[in-house]
Design an enzyme around this catalytic site. Structure first.
Site, PDB file in Angstrom:
ATOM      1  N   ILE A 161     -54.408  25.141 -14.237  1.00  0.00           N
ATOM      2  CA  ILE A 161     -54.304  26.485 -13.661  1.00  0.00           C
ATOM      3  C   ILE A 161     -53.494  26.385 -12.366  1.00  0.00           C
ATOM      4  O   ILE A 161     -53.850  25.649 -11.448  1.00  0.00           O
ATOM      5  CB  ILE A 161     -55.716  27.055 -13.386  1.00  0.00           C
ATOM      6  CG1 ILE A 161     -56.451  27.308 -14.712  1.00  0.00           C
ATOM      7  CG2 ILE A 161     -55.635  28.321 -12.540  1.00  0.00           C
ATOM      8  CD1 ILE A 161     -55.864  28.396 -15.583  1.00  0.00           C
ATOM      9  N   GLN A 194     -55.701  37.583 -14.474  1.00  0.00           N
ATOM     10  CA  GLN A 194     -55.055  37.716 -15.780  1.00  0.00           C
ATOM     11  C   GLN A 194     -56.083  37.650 -16.903  1.00  0.00           C
ATOM     12  O   GLN A 194     -56.012  38.408 -17.873  1.00  0.00           O
ATOM     13  CB  GLN A 194     -54.018  36.594 -15.981  1.00  0.00           C
ATOM     14  CG  GLN A 194     -52.724  36.815 -15.223  1.00  0.00           C
ATOM     15  CD  GLN A 194     -51.850  37.831 -15.931  1.00  0.00           C
ATOM     16  OE1 GLN A 194     -52.165  39.010 -15.995  1.00  0.00           O
ATOM     17  NE2 GLN A 194     -50.742  37.383 -16.478  1.00  0.00           N
ATOM     18  N   GLU A 248     -51.820  36.296 -22.091  1.00  0.00           N
ATOM     19  CA  GLU A 248     -52.229  37.007 -23.293  1.00  0.00           C
ATOM     20  C   GLU A 248     -53.569  36.562 -23.868  1.00  0.00           C
ATOM     21  O   GLU A 248     -54.259  37.345 -24.509  1.00  0.00           O
ATOM     22  CB  GLU A 248     -51.115  36.893 -24.341  1.00  0.00           C
ATOM     23  CG  GLU A 248     -49.926  37.721 -23.885  1.00  0.00           C
ATOM     24  CD  GLU A 248     -48.635  37.431 -24.621  1.00  0.00           C
ATOM     25  OE1 GLU A 248     -48.321  38.171 -25.548  1.00  0.00           O
ATOM     26  OE2 GLU A 248     -47.945  36.466 -24.264  1.00  0.00           O
TER      27      GLU A 248
END
Lengths: 702, 172
Positions: free
Chosen positions: A585, A594, A661
């Site tokens: 990350i 996100q 996503e």
């Protein structure tokens, strides 16, 4: 070679453009001031199929302030257009309701919109066909599905294996059309000058816009400049230029004046893309121990008549679970509808709703815990290619989530847990998203008085890319983040891939690392007394990464608690937990946002979001934010995302998989599974509206 | 529609004398006429709240107000929220807590939150969530927004923009 972490990567650095955004100084496309600007308003077709016969513009042109009315008869001819949606005003054909059939250009926004309503248009209307059905006669198998996958795969003998399976389910799941709805509506300011055209535009990639506009208007690429430093969200809908971009450039060309064009929220429902509705038949067969023997995933989707877009909904069923016999198919019907396009995790989002709902149903059919079922079928190697996974920690995500969520004390019986008016249930589903990358280039420079600067034609559509790239550059340069300035969103910077497919940071970061390393090497030789710059591209590295015989994907597990009102059928999600394994990350602050933002959109998909097609008029009926419901603040309660340590040196030099996503993938299935656990009712068509549950709750339970 | 009328817009303490068409929306007057583009347009149906500003200290959606209705009213936009050198506690908190991503809803969200805190200086989490239900965010999942508002409420001086006496603002 991977990045040596010196401290910036992994730090919760505050968003570098945060001050500009909280003070209202960040400028979005429509907000650039331009002398002598005119305003264009879009004329949309009011029929879904046919031809424009006449456009009566004379009286409108008499209105003070109106400069021009453009339609197919008087619009400039375009040069080369490969996307049918972009053949704006090139013929009299109407292919869907809401399609651009003209524009009014006036001195003010108000006059343009007033005049647009006064233009009289006559059509030769033809009967339209806008409803996707599983038995639609126009269904066919496309050659490829988005972006370039085979439409059909067959492994082993699916039919025999499924017929012989000891435990099996055969269920069909449906998802409605859904609209991306980024908060900033699409907008373009087009300014022609002697040497070409400059656009201030809201997009996910300036390079795409530049090359498309250059081709359409017969210009060299360097005659088009696209500037987009701040973009108010996209979720795929700004990934490629949409027709209004062409119209704005055309209008400015025709008028000989700069033109501003804002797509209204209502117009976005026809003009800027959406997720196709899907009808997905899932057949899963297993032995008594829950080992899958057959996986069948057959997806039915729609596209428009102007462009084929085939969403890869069955894709995740090719790599999620082990099974010797497998069939995945996609069939499309091209209808008189707007063209569907990318919406956050195209393919995985609807596909994993179907697969992960089906896994839940199989777990119940086989009397196996849903987590155990997934663990038992976790493959050693990618079932599709036989390649090893560069890293795959789905099982660890499921185990960690189960522990934190209190899964292990769950009573698996559905419809038995009640508190007052609420029936309570919990559900789980897996998440996945591919970790790909594309070539990009970047420039790194050093000036003794100004420090380090990185330039790259990347986009920050809200992801945090500008901040993450600053951290990546700082570590590659081995300097503090404060000494690095990253400039993005301008096509005059080195060419870069778009913000899409969760490939942004992976693609751009790789180029930034390479540029920074070369700059450091130059500085080691030449010292830091003189200005220096380097420009690199990663074509070779990206090609080598793609050629590696490894399957590269991120994974996650989503846990949801659902509460269903026994009388009204209203569903609440008081608790959601996402556990992700997505490499390193870069920035925990932006990353967490996100993840939970994606999960929130997934909750919206499960409970609220639905674009209803109007059969009589052929458009999306609820085409505004009053009728299309996205999650609001009170819809969200406890929501947490965490991630596991994962070291994956294969995906890119940062070891970071894309995260934009994966947060939405699986959420809707986890909600549907939780609703089933709460009520005993399996809703197989999203969204799970109260009317699908009300009255279905057993009387004894009320 | 070329007939215009005079209007005085008092924005962030500065008087602007404009000639505007009666149909001009306040949000467009702010953005196009005065160049104050921090106030955004997101929906055209008063659902999203990106255009939220203050009229006489009350949060309103400026896409639902005509410029002529704002004649003589004290208006505050996101550009006027901070003092000279210091961010407003809400601006600090939205930045620190990452209560924003794409930033498009942010000015309206902050102005709505300022309006909320003016009426309720110490809200609960639930009151914040319901108080901001007229402001949509598509990126963040709202979590950090709520945290930012609660943190700002704790910070000294957050409760600026208390309703002025006299005219109530137009609410939308």
């Amino acid at each position: 070679m991977s990045v040596t972490v010196t401290g910036a990567i992994g730090a919760a650095v505050d968003r570098v453009e945060g001050r500009a955004k909280v003070t209202g100084q960040a400028k979005y496309a429509y907000e650039y001031r331009q002398d002598a600007v005119a305003y264009a308003a879009i004329l949309q077709s009011t029929v879904a199929k046919g031809a424009v016969r006449t456009v009566e513009a004379a009286s409108v042109l008499e209105l003070p302030g109106v400069h021009a009315v453009l339609w197919h008869d008087n619009a400039p001819r375009l040069h080369e257009v490969s996307d049918g949606e972009l053949e704006v005003l090139q013929s009299d054909r109407v292919s869907y309701r809401g399609q651009i059939i003209g524009a009014v250009i006036a001195d003010s926004y108000e006059t343009a919109r007033q005049a647009e309503r006064l233009v009289r248009i006559e059509y030769a209307q033809e009967p339209h066909d806008v409803l996707l059905r599983a038995d639609h006669p126009k269904l066919y198998t496309p050659e490829k599905v988005n972006p370039n996958y085979p439409a059909v795969t067959e492994d082993g003998d699916f039919d025999s294996a499924f017929a012989a399976a000891e435990v099996k389910i055969d269920c069909t799941y449906e998802t409605p059309a859904e609209h991306n709805n980024p908060m900033e509506p699409h907008a373009t300011l087009a300014i022609w000058e002697e040497n070409g055209v400059t656009l201030f535009d809201s997009n996910q990639g300036v390079v795409n816009v530049k090359t498309t506009v250059a081709r359409a208007f017969g210009l060299e690429p360097d005659q088009v400049r696209v500037v987009s430093p701040h973009v108010g969200g996209g979720f795929g809908s700004k990934g490629t230029p949409r027709p209004h971009v062409i119209l704005a450039v055309m209008a400015a060309q025709a008028l000989g004046r700069p033109v501003k064009l804002a797509v209204t929220r209502q117009q976005m429902f026809a003009l800027t893309g959406y997720r196709t509705p899907t009808i997905q038949r899932m057949r899963l067969g297993a032995d008594r121990d829950g080992r899958l023997t057959a996986i069948g995933h057959e997806a039915i989707l729609q596209s428009s008549t102007v462009r084929e877009f085939a969403e890869q909904a069955a894709l995740p069923s090719r790599m999620m679970y082990e099974a010797p016999h497998r069939r995945t198919t996609h069939r499309l019907a091209r209808l008189d509808v707007p063209t569907p396009s990318w919406m956050r995790a195209p393919g995985e989002t609807p596909g994993m709703y179907a697969l992960e709902s089906a896994m839940d149903e199989l777990a119940i059919a086989g009397g196996i815990d849903p987590i155990e079922l997934r663990v038992r079928n976790d493959p050693e190697v990618d079932p599709e290619t036989g390649h090893r996974f560069s890293s795959r920690n789905l099982v660890a995500c499921l185990r960690e989530g189960a522990e934190r969520f209190g899964w292990n004390s769950r009573d698996s019986r559905p419809g038995v847990h009640r508190e007052g008016r609420w029936l309570i249930g919990t559900g789980v589903a897996a998440s996945t998203y591919p970790a790909r990358r594309q070539p990009s280039s970047a420039r790194a420079s050093y000036e003794p008085d100004h420090g380090y600067k990185i330039q790259i034609a990347a986009a920050d559509i809200g992801t945090g890319a500008r901040t993450a790239l600053t951290q990546i550059a700082a570590d590659a340069l081995e300097v503090p983040v404060e000494e690095v300035e990253v400039q993005i969103g301008d096509s005059s910077f080195p060419e870069a891939f778009l913000a899409g497919g969760s490939m942004g940071n992976s693609s751009w970061g790789s180029a930034v690392v390479k540029a920074c390393r070369e700059l450091r090497a130059r500085m080691a030789e030449e010292g830091s007394e003189v200005p220096l710059w380097v420009e690199v591209d990663t074509k070779a590295e990206a090609a080598a990464a793609s050629a590696e015989p490894l399957a590269k994907h991120g994974f996650g597990a989503q846990f949801i608690e659902a509460r269903v009102d026994v009388d009204t059928g209203e569903v609440h999600v008081p608790r959601a937990l996402g556990v992700f394994a997505v490499g390193r990350i870069i920035n925990p602050k932006t990353a967490r946002s996100q993840f939970i933002g994606g999960m929130t959109m997934g909750i919206g998909m499960a409970l609220h979001e639905e674009s209803l097609i109007d059969l009589e008029f052929g458009d999306y009926l609820n085409h505004d934010l009053a009728g299309y419901h996205v999650p609001t603040n009170p819809d969200i309660e406890q929501l947490e995302a965490i991630w596991l340590e994962e070291d994956d040196p294969h995906v890119n030099p940062m070891g970071a998989k894309g995260i934009g996503e994966i947060g939405i993938v699986g959420t809707a299935a986890a909600v549907a599974n939780a609703v089933h656990h709460a009520t005993g009712i399996r809703v197989r068509d999203l969204p799970i509206r109260p009317d699908k549950l009300v009255g279905a709750v057993p009387r004894g339970n009320r | 529609m070329s007939k215009t009328v005079p209007v005085t817009l008092n924005v962030n303490g500065v008087e602007h004398h404009l000639e505007v068409e009666p149909r001009l929306l306040l949000v467009h007057a702010l953005r196009d006429n005065l160049g104050l583009t921090g106030t955004h347009v997101g929906c055209d149906t008063s659902n999203c709240g990106a255009c939220t500003i203050h009229m006489d200290g009350r949060a309103v959606k400026s896409c639902t107000v005509l410029a002529v209705q704002a004649d003589g009213v004290a208006l505050t936009t996101i550009e006027g929220l901070a003092s000279e050198n210091e961010l407003h506690p809400l601006q600090e908190a939205f930045w620190n807590d990452h209560g924003l991503q794409c930033g498009y809803c942010t000015p309206g969200m902050i102005m709505a939150a300022a309006g909320l805190l003016a009426e309720n200086p110490n809200p609960t989490e639930d009151e914040v969530r319901h108080g901001l239900e007229g402001n949509l965010c598509r990126c963040t999942g709202y979590h950090n927004i709520v945290k930012a508002v609660l943190d700002a409420a704790k910070a000294k001086g957050a409760a600026v923009g208390a309703p002025a006496s006299g005219q109530p603002g137009v609410t939308a």
